[in-house]
Design a protein around this motif. Structure first.
Motif, PDB file in Angstrom:
ATOM      1  N   TYR A 153       0.833  -1.211   0.000  1.00 29.65           N
ATOM      2  CA  TYR A 153       0.000   0.000   0.000  1.00 29.65           C
ATOM      3  C   TYR A 153       0.866   1.259   0.000  1.00 29.65           C
ATOM      4  N   GLY A 154       2.202   1.106   0.012  1.00 31.76           N
ATOM      5  CA  GLY A 154       3.091   2.268   0.039  1.00 31.76           C
ATOM      6  C   GLY A 154       2.827   3.103   1.271  1.00 31.76           C
ATOM      7  N   ASP A 155       2.533   4.387   1.055  1.00 28.89           N
ATOM      8  CA  ASP A 155       2.226   5.291   2.155  1.00 28.89           C
ATOM      9  C   ASP A 155       0.717   5.552   2.105  1.00 28.89           C
ATOM     10  N   PRO A 156      -0.069   4.663   2.688  1.00 29.01           N
ATOM     11  CA  PRO A 156      -1.512   4.710   2.447  1.00 29.01           C
ATOM     12  C   PRO A 156      -2.184   5.956   3.009  1.00 29.01           C
ATOM     13  N   LEU A 157      -3.227   6.358   2.313  1.00 33.97           N
ATOM     14  CA  LEU A 157      -3.995   7.519   2.754  1.00 33.97           C
ATOM     15  C   LEU A 157      -5.236   7.086   3.529  1.00 33.97           C
ATOM     16  N   GLU A 158      -5.466   5.766   3.545  1.00 33.61           N
ATOM     17  CA  GLU A 158      -6.626   5.220   4.266  1.00 33.61           C
ATOM     18  C   GLU A 158      -6.158   4.213   5.297  1.00 33.61           C
ATOM     19  N   HIS A 159      -6.808   4.204   6.445  1.00 29.16           N
ATOM     20  CA  HIS A 159      -6.513   3.194   7.481  1.00 29.16           C
ATOM     21  C   HIS A 159      -7.814   2.638   8.012  1.00 29.16           C
ATOM     22  N   PRO A 160      -7.966   1.355   8.221  1.00 31.94           N
ATOM     23  CA  PRO A 160      -7.086   0.311   7.697  1.00 31.94           C
ATOM     24  C   PRO A 160      -7.301   0.169   6.190  1.00 31.94           C
ATOM     25  N   GLN A 161      -6.351  -0.490   5.518  1.00 40.04           N
ATOM     26  CA  GLN A 161      -6.469  -0.656   4.068  1.00 40.04           C
ATOM     27  C   GLN A 161      -7.212  -1.959   3.760  1.00 40.04           C
ATOM     28  N   THR A 162      -8.141  -1.866   2.823  1.00 38.71           N
ATOM     29  CA  THR A 162      -8.821  -3.086   2.362  1.00 38.71           C
ATOM     30  C   THR A 162      -8.193  -3.486   1.042  1.00 38.71           C
ATOM     31  N   GLU A 163      -8.533  -4.683   0.538  1.00 41.00           N
ATOM     32  CA  GLU A 163      -7.982  -5.134  -0.751  1.00 41.00           C
ATOM     33  C   GLU A 163      -8.429  -4.233  -1.894  1.00 41.00           C
ATOM     34  N   ALA A 164      -9.515  -3.464  -1.697  1.00 38.30           N
ATOM     35  CA  ALA A 164      -9.997  -2.580  -2.766  1.00 38.30           C
ATOM     36  C   ALA A 164      -9.129  -1.325  -2.877  1.00 38.30           C
ATOM     37  N   TYR A 165      -8.348  -1.022  -1.833  1.00 37.48           N
ATOM     38  CA  TYR A 165      -7.534   0.202  -1.839  1.00 37.48           C
ATOM     39  C   TYR A 165      -6.186  -0.054  -2.506  1.00 37.48           C
ATOM     40  N   TRP A 166      -5.807   0.760  -3.476  1.00 42.29           N
ATOM     41  CA  TRP A 166      -4.583   0.527  -4.253  1.00 42.29           C
ATOM     42  C   TRP A 166      -3.365   1.213  -3.657  1.00 42.29           C
ATOM     43  N   GLY A 167      -3.565   2.201  -2.802  1.00 42.26           N
ATOM     44  CA  GLY A 167      -2.442   2.787  -2.079  1.00 42.26           C
ATOM     45  C   GLY A 167      -1.546   3.691  -2.905  1.00 42.26           C
ATOM     46  N   ASN A 168      -0.525   4.210  -2.221  1.00 43.10           N
ATOM     47  CA  ASN A 168       0.541   5.012  -2.838  1.00 43.10           C
ATOM     48  C   ASN A 168       1.747   4.106  -2.901  1.00 43.10           C
ATOM     49  N   VAL A 169       1.930   3.406  -3.995  1.00 42.18           N
ATOM     50  CA  VAL A 169       2.813   2.247  -3.963  1.00 42.18           C
ATOM     51  C   VAL A 169       4.214   2.553  -4.484  1.00 42.18           C
ATOM     52  N   ASN A 170       5.208   2.012  -3.810  1.00 42.91           N
ATOM     53  CA  ASN A 170       6.600   2.144  -4.231  1.00 42.91           C
ATOM     54  C   ASN A 170       7.074   0.812  -4.842  1.00 42.91           C
ATOM     55  N   PRO A 171       8.299   0.747  -5.410  1.00 44.04           N
ATOM     56  CA  PRO A 171       8.702  -0.469  -6.133  1.00 44.04           C
ATOM     57  C   PRO A 171       8.698  -1.745  -5.300  1.00 44.04           C
ATOM     58  N   ILE A 172       9.067  -1.682  -4.032  1.00 41.22           N
ATOM     59  CA  ILE A 172       9.029  -2.912  -3.240  1.00 41.22           C
ATOM     60  C   ILE A 172       7.591  -3.373  -3.063  1.00 41.22           C
ATOM     61  N   GLY A 173       6.699  -2.397  -2.894  1.00 42.28           N
ATOM     62  CA  GLY A 173       5.284  -2.752  -2.759  1.00 42.28           C
ATOM     63  C   GLY A 173       4.756  -3.382  -4.031  1.00 42.28           C
ATOM     64  N   GLU A 174       5.230  -2.880  -5.178  1.00 39.77           N
ATOM     65  CA  GLU A 174       4.797  -3.441  -6.466  1.00 39.77           C
ATOM     66  C   GLU A 174       5.245  -4.884  -6.623  1.00 39.77           C
ATOM     67  N   GLY A 175       6.445  -5.174  -6.123  1.00 35.96           N
ATOM     68  CA  GLY A 175       7.017  -6.497  -6.367  1.00 35.96           C
ATOM     69  C   GLY A 175       6.465  -7.582  -5.468  1.00 35.96           C
ATOM     70  N   TYR A 176       6.020  -7.206  -4.293  1.00 32.43           N
ATOM     71  CA  TYR A 176       5.555  -8.213  -3.332  1.00 32.43           C
ATOM     72  C   TYR A 176       4.269  -8.872  -3.792  1.00 32.43           C
ATOM     73  N   PRO A 177       4.048 -10.125  -3.396  1.00 33.59           N
ATOM     74  CA  PRO A 177       2.795 -10.769  -3.782  1.00 33.59           C
ATOM     75  C   PRO A 177       1.600 -10.094  -3.125  1.00 33.59           C
ATOM     76  N   ARG A 178       0.609  -9.883  -3.880  1.00 33.65           N
ATOM     77  CA  ARG A 178      -0.654  -9.381  -3.375  1.00 33.65           C
ATOM     78  C   ARG A 178      -1.737 -10.137  -4.116  1.00 33.65           C
ATOM     79  N   GLY A 179      -2.955 -10.057  -3.643  1.00 33.08           N
ATOM     80  CA  GLY A 179      -4.030 -10.832  -4.249  1.00 33.08           C
ATOM     81  C   GLY A 179      -3.969 -10.861  -5.758  1.00 33.08           C
ATOM     82  N   GLU A 180      -3.970  -9.686  -6.384  1.00 30.42           N
ATOM     83  CA  GLU A 180      -4.108  -9.666  -7.843  1.00 30.42           C
ATOM     84  C   GLU A 180      -2.853 -10.158  -8.567  1.00 30.42           C
ATOM     85  N   HIS A 181      -1.676 -10.109  -7.890  1.00 28.10           N
ATOM     86  CA  HIS A 181      -0.449 -10.571  -8.546  1.00 28.10           C
ATOM     87  C   HIS A 181      -0.468 -12.072  -8.790  1.00 28.10           C
TER      88      HIS A 181
END
Ligand SMILES: O=c1ccn([C@@H]2O[C@H](COP(=O)(O)OP(=O)(O)O[C@H]3OC[C@@H](O)[C@H](O)[C@H]3O)[C@@H](O)[C@H]2O)c(=O)[nH]1
Length: 201
Positions: A153-181
């Protein structure tokens, strides 16, 4: 038998097939009611505590695969030499073939100083390493748990984050496994899996 299905949302055709049957070795006369469990990244902080917990059960055999990038044999020293424990120096970007019933996939540099050290290698670990472990799970009929990170979720603007929230994502966040990956892999093979995201406060 594979069946064609239409995905209602975009009309694409996808193939659904029944999950592969578990390895026949699991039911052989040599199988001694033990659950064989692979923990990748098991020499790390969370992994080694997970190993301690798993080893409490006398029916469990635990195999740790770790390249010791940030982890240490010291974290596992009480188990080295134990008959139900094995430690393998292994980089998950390379295929691994072991007969196991469960996989906890934790191998990844976890904090910024380490994952930024070699970002390309970090992405390979996340993507190729995870695909290797998913492939192993499918081949041997194991259940798998993928550990992700709140960094998805990078530096999220929402707390808590749900799977619907895409976040402010950085490269490590992009690379990690997440549901859609891993969604397409898991959906394709109808494979039992769990993805969990860690967040430390
Ligand atoms: O390529 C690699 C990188 C790292 N590792 C290993 O993975 C382990 C990571 O453990 P660390 O102690 O650094 O980190 P943690 O235990 O805090 O991380 C854990 O929780 C957060 C998750 O995002 C991580 O994936 C998970 O490992 C280490 O033992 C390290 O050597 C590999 O086996 N292969």
């Amino acid at each position: 038998m594979a069946q064609k299905e239409t995905n209602g949302s975009n009309g694409e055709h996808t193939t659904s097939r029944p999950p592969p049957t578990p390895s026949p070795l699991r039911f052989s006369k040599f199988f001694q009611a033990n659950l064989r469990i692979l923990v990748t990244g098991g020499a790390g902080f969370i992994g080694s505590h997970l190993v301690d917990k798993l080893m409490e059960n006398e029916k469990h055999e635990v195999i740790v695969a770790d390249n010791f990038f940030t982890g240490s044999k010291d974290n596992l020293k009480k188990w080295i030499g134990h008959p139900r424990f094995e430690l393998i120096r292994h980089d998950v970007t390379q295929p691994l073939l072991v007969e196991v019933d469960q996989i906890y996939h934790l191998a990844c540099p976890a904090s910024p100083i380490f994952y930024k050290h070699n970002p390309v290698k970090t992405i390979k670990t996340n993507v190729i390493g995870t695909l290797n472990m998913l492939g192993l799970a499918k081949r041997v009929g194991a259940r798998i748990l993928l550990t992700s990170t709140s960094e998805v979720y990078g530096d999220p603007l929402e707390h808590p984050q749900t799977e619907a929230y895409w976040g402010n994502v950085n490269p490590i966040g992009e690379g990690y496994p997440r549901g859609e990956h891993t969604h397409s892999w898991v959906r394709h093979y109808s494979w039992p899996h769990f993805i969990t995201e860690f967040e430390f406060q």
